[in-house]
Scaffold this motif. Structure first.
Motif, short mmCIF file in Angstrom:
data_model
loop_
_atom_site.label_atom_id
_atom_site.label_comp_id
_atom_site.label_asym_id
_atom_site.label_seq_id
_atom_site.Cartn_x
_atom_site.Cartn_y
_atom_site.Cartn_z
N CYS A 251 3.36 26.57 20.38
CA CYS A 251 3.60 26.96 21.77
C CYS A 251 5.06 27.36 21.97
N CYS B 40 4.58 26.21 35.29
CA CYS B 40 3.37 25.74 34.62
C CYS B 40 2.74 24.67 35.51
N ARG C 200 5.66 23.62 29.04
CA ARG C 200 5.86 25.06 28.84
C ARG C 200 6.98 25.66 29.69
N ARG D 293 -1.58 37.77 28.63
CA ARG D 293 -2.31 36.62 28.08
C ARG D 293 -1.61 35.32 28.46
N ASP D 294 -2.35 34.24 28.30
CA ASP D 294 -1.85 32.91 28.64
C ASP D 294 -0.97 32.33 27.53
N PRO E 169 -0.99 28.98 25.95
CA PRO E 169 -1.88 27.82 25.96
C PRO E 169 -1.12 26.52 26.23
N ASP E 170 -1.73 25.65 27.01
CA ASP E 170 -1.13 24.36 27.34
C ASP E 170 -1.31 23.40 26.16
N ASP F 136 0.08 30.59 32.68
CA ASP F 136 -1.31 30.96 32.42
C ASP F 136 -1.97 31.47 33.69
#
Length: 143
Positions: A126, A8, A14, A110-111, A113-114, A84
């Motif tokens: 998350c 990340c 993450r 897909r990402d 999210p941070d 991501d």
């Protein structure tokens, strides 16, 4: 044994959680490391909110210390999992041709999210998303 590297931005939220979740789920069939693109949190523990989110799911992030990605890490890994698309783009720019085939998104299409700068509920969401994503990387034949 399969070798995975989760990446990340800062190795602060993450990717360390993904490393811990994959390690628990994959067991002896894989070795997992994590790293960040930047060294802002080098040698620092994971974000306290992510540590708490991990604890809620039965995982311990307390031993984690952030580290910045190196070319040696990229060479070591069988697969490099970016959290991501922006991280993936940066990895493509730095990894070299010999490692380009190893790169992909953690959630494939897909990402993740941070959660940085957001509330504990976002960190919890998350963590749940990353935990669910471990199924994408487990080879059932090896378990």
């Amino acid at each position: 044994m399969r070798k995975l590297l989760t990446v990340c931005l800062g190795n602060y939220c993450r990717s360390p959680f993904a490393r811990t979740a994959l390690t628990r789920r994959g067991g002896a069939a894989m070795t997992v490391r994590s790293a960040g693109l930047i060294g802002k949190w080098q040698d620092q523990p994971a974000n306290p909110s992510m540590i708490n989110a991990a604890r809620r799911l039965g995982l311990d992030l307390a031993p984690h210390r952030a580290q910045q990605i190196t070319l040696e890490m990229l060479d070591w890994a069988d697969d490099v999992l970016a959290m991501d698309a922006a991280v993936l783009d940066t990895l493509r720019a730095i990894c070299g041709e010999q490692n380009a085939h190893k790169l992909g998104l953690y959630l494939r299409d897909r990402d993740v999210p941070d959660p940085m700068g957001q509330g504990d509920d976002v960190f919890n969401e998350c963590a749940v998303l990353i935990e669910a994503g471990t199924a994408l990387h487990i080879d059932r034949r090896l378990l």
